[in-house]
Write an enzyme that holds these catalytic residues in place. Structure first.
Site, PDB file in Angstrom:
ATOM      1  N   ASN A  14      22.888  -9.114 -13.789  1.00  6.36           N
ATOM      2  CA  ASN A  14      24.324  -9.298 -13.567  1.00  6.36           C
ATOM      3  C   ASN A  14      25.213  -8.567 -14.560  1.00  6.36           C
ATOM      4  O   ASN A  14      26.435  -8.526 -14.383  1.00  6.36           O
ATOM      5  CB  ASN A  14      24.694 -10.797 -13.515  1.00  6.36           C
ATOM      6  CG  ASN A  14      24.030 -11.494 -12.354  1.00  6.36           C
ATOM      7  OD1 ASN A  14      24.054 -10.995 -11.239  1.00  6.36           O
ATOM      8  ND2 ASN A  14      23.405 -12.645 -12.608  1.00  6.36           N
ATOM      9  N   ASN A  77      20.166  -7.523 -24.306  1.00 11.73           N
ATOM     10  CA  ASN A  77      20.900  -8.660 -23.736  1.00 11.73           C
ATOM     11  C   ASN A  77      20.214  -8.926 -22.408  1.00 11.73           C
ATOM     12  O   ASN A  77      20.472  -8.234 -21.417  1.00 11.73           O
ATOM     13  CB  ASN A  77      22.376  -8.344 -23.534  1.00 11.73           C
ATOM     14  CG  ASN A  77      23.139  -9.537 -22.977  1.00 11.73           C
ATOM     15  OD1 ASN A  77      22.536 -10.533 -22.568  1.00 11.73           O
ATOM     16  ND2 ASN A  77      24.462  -9.445 -22.943  1.00 11.73           N
ATOM     17  N   ALA A  80      20.679 -14.030 -18.167  1.00 10.57           N
ATOM     18  CA  ALA A  80      20.130 -15.358 -17.900  1.00 10.57           C
ATOM     19  C   ALA A  80      18.615 -15.417 -18.093  1.00 10.57           C
ATOM     20  O   ALA A  80      18.061 -16.508 -18.318  1.00 10.57           O
ATOM     21  CB  ALA A  80      20.504 -15.802 -16.490  1.00 10.57           C
ATOM     22  N   HIS A  83      17.167 -17.315 -21.086  1.00 11.63           N
ATOM     23  CA  HIS A  83      17.007 -18.772 -21.082  1.00 11.63           C
ATOM     24  C   HIS A  83      15.805 -19.223 -20.265  1.00 11.63           C
ATOM     25  O   HIS A  83      15.531 -20.420 -20.184  1.00 11.63           O
ATOM     26  CB  HIS A  83      18.276 -19.428 -20.524  1.00 11.63           C
ATOM     27  CG  HIS A  83      19.545 -18.831 -21.057  1.00 11.63           C
ATOM     28  ND1 HIS A  83      19.831 -18.786 -22.407  1.00 11.63           N
ATOM     29  CD2 HIS A  83      20.589 -18.214 -20.444  1.00 11.63           C
ATOM     30  CE1 HIS A  83      21.008 -18.181 -22.582  1.00 11.63           C
ATOM     31  NE2 HIS A  83      21.473 -17.824 -21.410  1.00 11.63           N
ATOM     32  N   ASP A  90       6.980 -12.725 -24.522  1.00 12.53           N
ATOM     33  CA  ASP A  90       5.645 -12.183 -24.802  1.00 12.53           C
ATOM     34  C   ASP A  90       5.687 -10.655 -24.922  1.00 12.53           C
ATOM     35  O   ASP A  90       4.991 -10.077 -25.759  1.00 12.53           O
ATOM     36  CB  ASP A  90       4.659 -12.598 -23.703  1.00 12.53           C
ATOM     37  CG  ASP A  90       4.325 -14.087 -23.761  1.00 12.53           C
ATOM     38  OD1 ASP A  90       4.674 -14.749 -24.758  1.00 12.53           O
ATOM     39  OD2 ASP A  90       3.708 -14.587 -22.800  1.00 12.53           O
ATOM     40  N   GLU A 101      18.767  -9.234 -30.506  1.00 10.54           N
ATOM     41  CA  GLU A 101      19.216  -9.897 -29.269  1.00 10.54           C
ATOM     42  C   GLU A 101      20.736 -10.041 -29.331  1.00 10.54           C
ATOM     43  O   GLU A 101      21.276 -10.473 -30.358  1.00 10.54           O
ATOM     44  CB  GLU A 101      18.562 -11.278 -29.169  1.00 10.54           C
ATOM     45  CG  GLU A 101      19.034 -12.096 -27.974  1.00 10.54           C
ATOM     46  CD  GLU A 101      18.425 -13.501 -27.927  1.00 10.54           C
ATOM     47  OE1 GLU A 101      17.724 -13.900 -28.885  1.00 10.54           O
ATOM     48  OE2 GLU A 101      18.665 -14.196 -26.923  1.00 10.54           O
ATOM     49  N   HIS A 103      24.276 -11.465 -27.217  1.00  9.26           N
ATOM     50  CA  HIS A 103      24.988 -12.116 -26.108  1.00  9.26           C
ATOM     51  C   HIS A 103      26.481 -11.890 -26.326  1.00  9.26           C
ATOM     52  O   HIS A 103      26.989 -12.137 -27.430  1.00  9.26           O
ATOM     53  CB  HIS A 103      24.671 -13.609 -26.024  1.00  9.26           C
ATOM     54  CG  HIS A 103      23.237 -13.838 -25.679  1.00  9.26           C
ATOM     55  ND1 HIS A 103      22.759 -13.646 -24.406  1.00  9.26           N
ATOM     56  CD2 HIS A 103      22.178 -14.173 -26.451  1.00  9.26           C
ATOM     57  CE1 HIS A 103      21.457 -13.862 -24.407  1.00  9.26           C
ATOM     58  NE2 HIS A 103      21.078 -14.186 -25.627  1.00  9.26           N
ATOM     59  N   ILE A 104      27.134 -11.437 -25.295  1.00  6.48           N
ATOM     60  CA  ILE A 104      28.570 -11.144 -25.381  1.00  6.48           C
ATOM     61  C   ILE A 104      29.353 -12.420 -25.672  1.00  6.48           C
ATOM     62  O   ILE A 104      30.245 -12.450 -26.517  1.00  6.48           O
ATOM     63  CB  ILE A 104      29.048 -10.505 -24.061  1.00  6.48           C
ATOM     64  CG1 ILE A 104      28.354  -9.155 -23.856  1.00  6.48           C
ATOM     65  CG2 ILE A 104      30.571 -10.350 -24.039  1.00  6.48           C
ATOM     66  CD1 ILE A 104      28.513  -8.586 -22.448  1.00  6.48           C
ATOM     67  N   ARG A 110      28.803 -22.912 -24.678  1.00  7.85           N
ATOM     68  CA  ARG A 110      28.818 -22.995 -23.213  1.00  7.85           C
ATOM     69  C   ARG A 110      27.843 -24.081 -22.732  1.00  7.85           C
ATOM     70  O   ARG A 110      27.522 -24.989 -23.487  1.00  7.85           O
ATOM     71  CB  ARG A 110      28.504 -21.607 -22.638  1.00  7.85           C
ATOM     72  CG  ARG A 110      29.536 -20.555 -23.088  1.00  7.85           C
ATOM     73  CD  ARG A 110      29.255 -19.196 -22.500  1.00  7.85           C
ATOM     74  NE  ARG A 110      29.363 -19.213 -21.043  1.00  7.85           N
ATOM     75  CZ  ARG A 110      28.933 -18.234 -20.261  1.00  7.85           C
ATOM     76  NH1 ARG A 110      28.364 -17.163 -20.797  1.00  7.85           N
ATOM     77  NH2 ARG A 110      29.074 -18.319 -18.956  1.00  7.85           N
ATOM     78  N   ARG A 114      22.340 -22.749 -21.692  1.00  5.12           N
ATOM     79  CA  ARG A 114      22.436 -21.435 -22.343  1.00  5.12           C
ATOM     80  C   ARG A 114      22.139 -21.513 -23.845  1.00  5.12           C
ATOM     81  O   ARG A 114      22.158 -20.507 -24.545  1.00  5.12           O
ATOM     82  CB  ARG A 114      23.832 -20.833 -22.144  1.00  5.12           C
ATOM     83  CG  ARG A 114      24.175 -20.561 -20.707  1.00  5.12           C
ATOM     84  CD  ARG A 114      25.513 -19.836 -20.597  1.00  5.12           C
ATOM     85  NE  ARG A 114      26.100 -20.030 -19.292  1.00  5.12           N
ATOM     86  CZ  ARG A 114      25.809 -19.300 -18.209  1.00  5.12           C
ATOM     87  NH1 ARG A 114      24.963 -18.312 -18.283  1.00  5.12           N
ATOM     88  NH2 ARG A 114      26.388 -19.567 -17.047  1.00  5.12           N
TER      89      ARG A 114
HETATM   90  O1  CA2 Z   1      26.913 -13.766 -23.018  1.00  4.47           O
HETATM   91  C1  CA2 Z   1      26.048 -13.008 -22.580  1.00  4.47           C
HETATM   92  O2  CA2 Z   1      25.976 -11.820 -22.874  1.00  4.47           O
HETATM   93  C2  CA2 Z   1      25.044 -13.538 -21.545  1.00  4.47           C
HETATM   94  O3  CA2 Z   1      23.780 -12.961 -21.830  1.00  4.47           O
HETATM   95  C3  CA2 Z   1      25.545 -13.085 -20.190  1.00  4.47           C
HETATM   96  C4  CA2 Z   1      24.699 -13.633 -19.028  1.00  4.47           C
HETATM   97  C5  CA2 Z   1      24.539 -15.147 -19.149  1.00  4.47           C
HETATM   98  O4  CA2 Z   1      23.657 -15.608 -18.132  1.00  4.47           O
HETATM   99  C6  CA2 Z   1      23.982 -15.539 -20.516  1.00  4.47           C
HETATM  100  O5  CA2 Z   1      23.911 -16.942 -20.561  1.00  4.47           O
HETATM  101  C7  CA2 Z   1      24.909 -15.048 -21.610  1.00  4.47           C
HETATM  102  C8  CA2 Z   1      25.381 -13.372 -17.687  1.00  4.47           C
HETATM  103  C9  CA2 Z   1      25.824 -11.991 -17.474  1.00  4.47           C
HETATM  104  C10 CA2 Z   1      26.693 -11.993 -16.256  1.00  4.47           C
HETATM  105  O6  CA2 Z   1      27.714 -11.083 -16.463  1.00  4.47           O
HETATM  106  C11 CA2 Z   1      28.750 -11.091 -15.595  1.00  4.47           C
HETATM  107  C12 CA2 Z   1      29.773 -10.277 -15.918  1.00  4.47           C
HETATM  108  C13 CA2 Z   1      30.883 -10.227 -15.100  1.00  4.47           C
HETATM  109  C14 CA2 Z   1      30.930 -10.989 -13.948  1.00  4.47           C
HETATM  110  C15 CA2 Z   1      29.874 -11.811 -13.625  1.00  4.47           C
HETATM  111  C16 CA2 Z   1      28.764 -11.851 -14.461  1.00  4.47           C
END
Ligand code: CA2
Length: 148
Positions: A14, A77, A80, A83, A90, A101, A103-104, A110, A114
């Site tokens: 995503n 990154n 999901a 998690h 591994d 690692e 995460h934005i 949250r 997560r």
């Molecule tokens: O905070 C992060 O970088 C995450 O890795 C982003 C993942 C999320 O599942 C992690 O818990 C935290 C999700 C990326 C989805 O990015 C989107 C961006 C724009 C619109 C929809 C999804």
């Protein structure tokens, strides 16, 4: 150390949607912006990047395996999959490459699901909640521990 100094930047599921939705959480920058930022930060330190985004866990696994001998460090990154994926844990454990690692968003502020990442135990450094600047910090950190 590869002859040219390569950092593999892996983005998971995503993250190709960055900039298109959920700006309050992920900002308005696109994945292309993130990859350009990484390329610039690496170039400033004399490194190059190989950037890969995939929505498929197996592709990310293959990239991690292929990084041994072809890259000097990994910024990941895993979205999901962070998690859920013991397989990515591994794979990172199987390669002897410095790993950061990213995460934005601040995943700890949250939903509970997560809060745990299977990758954190095998990453050298974890950066959360710095927005896309986290990728720059990750590259600077990697460069600081790599011979150059
Ligand atoms: O905070 C992060 O970088 C995450 O890795 C982003 C993942 C999320 O599942 C992690 O818990 C935290 C999700 C990326 C989805 O990015 C989107 C961006 C724009 C619109 C929809 C999804």
């Amino acid at each position: 150390m590869t002859s040219t100094g390569v950092i593999l930047v892996l983005n998971g599921p995503n993250l190709n949607l960055l900039g298109s939705r959920e700006p309050a959480i992920y900002g308005t920058s696109t994945l292309a912006d993130v990859e350009a930022l990484c390329a610039r930060a690496a170039a400033d330190a004399g490194f190059t990047v190989r950037c890969v985004q995939s929505n498929h866990e197996g592709v990310l696994l293959d990239e991690i395996h292929a990084a041994q001998g072809t890259a000097d460090g990994i910024v990941i990154n895993a979205g999901a999959f962070s998690h859920t994926s013991i397989a990515l844990h591994d794979a990172l454990a199987s390669v002897s490459l410095a790993t950061v690692e990213v995460h934005i968003s601040n995943v700890h502020a949250r939903e509970e699901f997560r809060h745990h990442s299977y990758l954190s135990a095998v990453a050298d450094t974890v950066i959360v909640g710095a927005g896309i600047n986290g990728y720059r910090l990750a590259i600077e950190q990697l460069v600081s521990v790599l011979p150059h």
